[in-house]
Design a protein around this motif. Sequence first.
Motif, mmCIF file in Angstrom:
data_model
loop_
_atom_site.group_PDB
_atom_site.id
_atom_site.type_symbol
_atom_site.label_atom_id
_atom_site.label_comp_id
_atom_site.label_asym_id
_atom_site.label_seq_id
_atom_site.Cartn_x
_atom_site.Cartn_y
_atom_site.Cartn_z
ATOM 1 N N PHE A 30 67.879 35.697 51.972
ATOM 2 C CA PHE A 30 66.773 36.134 51.186
ATOM 3 C C PHE A 30 65.747 36.849 51.806
ATOM 4 O O PHE A 30 65.241 37.999 51.773
ATOM 5 C CB PHE A 30 66.362 35.183 50.204
ATOM 6 N N GLU A 31 65.274 35.925 53.002
ATOM 7 C CA GLU A 31 64.155 36.463 53.903
ATOM 8 C C GLU A 31 64.619 37.650 54.633
ATOM 9 O O GLU A 31 63.793 38.519 54.802
ATOM 10 C CB GLU A 31 63.712 35.239 54.933
ATOM 11 N N ILE A 69 57.788 35.882 48.494
ATOM 12 C CA ILE A 69 58.098 34.661 49.077
ATOM 13 C C ILE A 69 59.593 34.101 48.433
ATOM 14 O O ILE A 69 59.867 34.506 47.340
ATOM 15 C CB ILE A 69 57.135 33.530 48.910
ATOM 16 N N PRO A 70 60.306 33.383 49.266
ATOM 17 C CA PRO A 70 59.993 33.176 50.451
ATOM 18 C C PRO A 70 60.088 34.349 51.548
ATOM 19 O O PRO A 70 60.834 35.255 51.648
ATOM 20 C CB PRO A 70 61.140 32.253 50.860
ATOM 21 N N THR A 71 59.306 34.005 52.871
ATOM 22 C CA THR A 71 59.223 35.093 53.620
ATOM 23 C C THR A 71 58.979 34.476 54.807
ATOM 24 O O THR A 71 58.534 33.470 55.161
ATOM 25 C CB THR A 71 58.133 36.177 53.440
ATOM 26 N N LYS A 72 59.304 35.373 56.034
ATOM 27 C CA LYS A 72 59.012 34.723 57.434
ATOM 28 C C LYS A 72 58.369 36.026 58.305
ATOM 29 O O LYS A 72 58.859 37.039 58.151
ATOM 30 C CB LYS A 72 60.115 33.969 58.047
#
Lengths: 191, 606
Positions: A47-48, B414-417
């Motif tokens: 997903f990220e 989000i989720p995120t990085k």
Amino acid sequence: MPMLIDPFALLGLPRRPMIDQDLLKKNLRSLVLQCHPDHRTGDTKMFEEIQEASNLLRSTPARLRNLAGEIRITKSIPRAAQELFESTNKALENAANLTNKYHGSTLALLKALLIKELLLARRKLINVQESLHHWHRSLEEELNAIDLRWPNVRSEELMLLSQSFLFAQRWDDQLREAVLKINLISPKNSS
Amino acid sequence: MIDHKLNTRGIEPQGPIVGIDLGTTNSLIGIYDGGFSIIFANSEGSRLTPSVVSYSEELAPLIGHVAERQALLYPEKTIISVKRLMGQRIGDPQCAGRNHLYGKSGDPLKIKLGDKLVTPEEVSAEILKELKSIAEERLGVSVSRAIITVPAYFNDAQRQATRRAGELAGFCVERIISEPTAAALAYGLDKLKDQSKIAVYDFGGGTFDLSILKLDHGLFEVLSTCGDTNLGGDTMDQALMELLLGKLALKNSLDLKSLTRLHQIVRSAKEELSYNEEIILRLPFLHHRASEEVTLTRRELEDIALPIIERTRSLCLRALADAELEAQDLDEVILVGGATRMPVVRSFVEQLFCKPPNLTQHPDEAVVMGALLQGAILQGNLENLTLLDITPLSLGIETFGGLMNVIIPRNTTIPTKAGELFTNARTDQNKMKITLLQGERELAKDNWKLGELELSFTPARKGEARVGVQFSIDANGILEVLARDITSGEEKIIELAHAIDVSDEAVEAMISDSLEHAFEDRDARLFTEAKLQAEEMLPAVENALRELHSLLSSDMQNALRARMDDVRLALKQEELTSLKKGLQELDQATQGLATLLVEKAMHELD
């Protein structure tokens, strides 16, 4: 840390300067529904990565940089935009001064005395915005031309265009922000 | 404390997932079961449990209505609106005007209730325990998994504190979700076929949020959010209290017990004025005085409330700008939160968004409804619904020169990085400190300091030791930091030394500054303030008179000049009382001028 996966491939798009925004939205949607961590098929890492890739593809400067294979961002202003840079800066500085002065004064009367100047400052901001949009349109045309020539394009060309887009967007954001700050003080009139 | 990691797909506690709205004023709990949303009533038959906790020496703490009654008898052992204190340090703005607080400035906040010393998390945990037992009694099984809602604009520390409170109450906190997002979920459940853009205007007891969402065939995407975690019905109660104390000529002379009683009276007065134009308050025996009656009109309440409501305007416009939308692009503006019952709030929203607000959602229940739906999504009972939330605040690090360098911008899904590479600045430097920030201001010091990270470098020449740091924000909006030594390939999760756990010299300095002022000669200071005001005001009026020369009658100009002469005379005589009086009169006399000036400027530039 740069992306290791090809963002174009991840979102099922051909690797070239112009992308089909509708197709990007459609593919992103089905991937999001499949990977969102709330669902049984969920995969947070995937997903990220999808989010990162779609953010990159949506941003023209980042997309062109990725095609050029460059990670570094050089910070010099394209020669063609030097004049625009100066007028943007002047308009922004003027607007920031006035908005700060407005918020710094405690009297309604003092604030009211500043309104005329603020409205003039907003007019200037909008004028600069218009010339910026004009420049942006010429960049779009250039992008179109590069896309037609693809893949016969040098990476320096991609980087220069990427950078021009980057500045155009950054200045547009700053101008919009400054206009918003004045709009928050004084309700919009037909300008 | 239960030790577990969120979102791990391994072994998870069994049983149903409940949804909880842990509110500033009231809290609710419910569940989604067999296609139905159910909100549980407490033992008094009410679905709203007041977020009030009363401690006593021998017994377990009392929660809810019973604690509210205890507040009248033992105000020193009872605490309300604890949500405002979550994730705060002593000396933070949220602490202003609060009783019971204990500790040095910059310290993690403690609350002193009778002879007990508790943290905001512990107090919140008592409320959550009460809710847990309400649900268990109604369901007949034990409940250990929960979704808890927080204001969208809560930062990392406030979200962490909420999760900790849940764990202290014996819950596995499956997800922290934003209140306006939850309300949108409740609104959108029966509109899954639709495609629309909505705003949720959430004005609660202690906080305000505005979120803009796109609903698209079951995919709920938050586009932007903006808010103030210190703006709500509470703020209006305070202003109304002051008005009432003024009316009764009781300023500063009431004890805690009478104040608590007055606060409860004020709150119900505010609620009644949503339905009545005028009410009579019966005040029983405040401060050893005979009982008396005071009339309060809706107009008076609205005069107080309007400047507070007005503060939401810029936040709404900011959220619209971030979503790249105009008010006209929105299909609906949904109201939730108790304060949106006030007619003046409704007409404000209508004027701001150019359309009548949507009142289909229950102001108190929409948020918990959304929370229990999120529980159903996580359990796989609502497969056709997906929520895409965002992080409300930009995450960044402090750079040279005290600036904030944004790493994850606000409104990122989000989720995120995101990653950042750090190198050693000199040969054999073995450590580096990084300050993590959350907020939108350019200067680091103006943002909320999340905490500090310490990176260790393997010994190397200048610029050759490299550590990659990955910042991830999970689906709860909570931050996790992973560091990878590029040279050795070693990875580790870094614990953030939370700013809330360390004292902050800046805060301390601010407090001592304000203390110094207190010792100055009060009258001298007041005169200086008035003098400065006069020096600012007189030229401003002169300017205004010049600008508006042709628009003002000569009588009016003369009257204004006379007021100005009064002020000048008082300045010369150094007379505080007449200076203040003169300034006040001049201010009143020039009030119309400000409006005229604005109109003139607009007209000229049109």
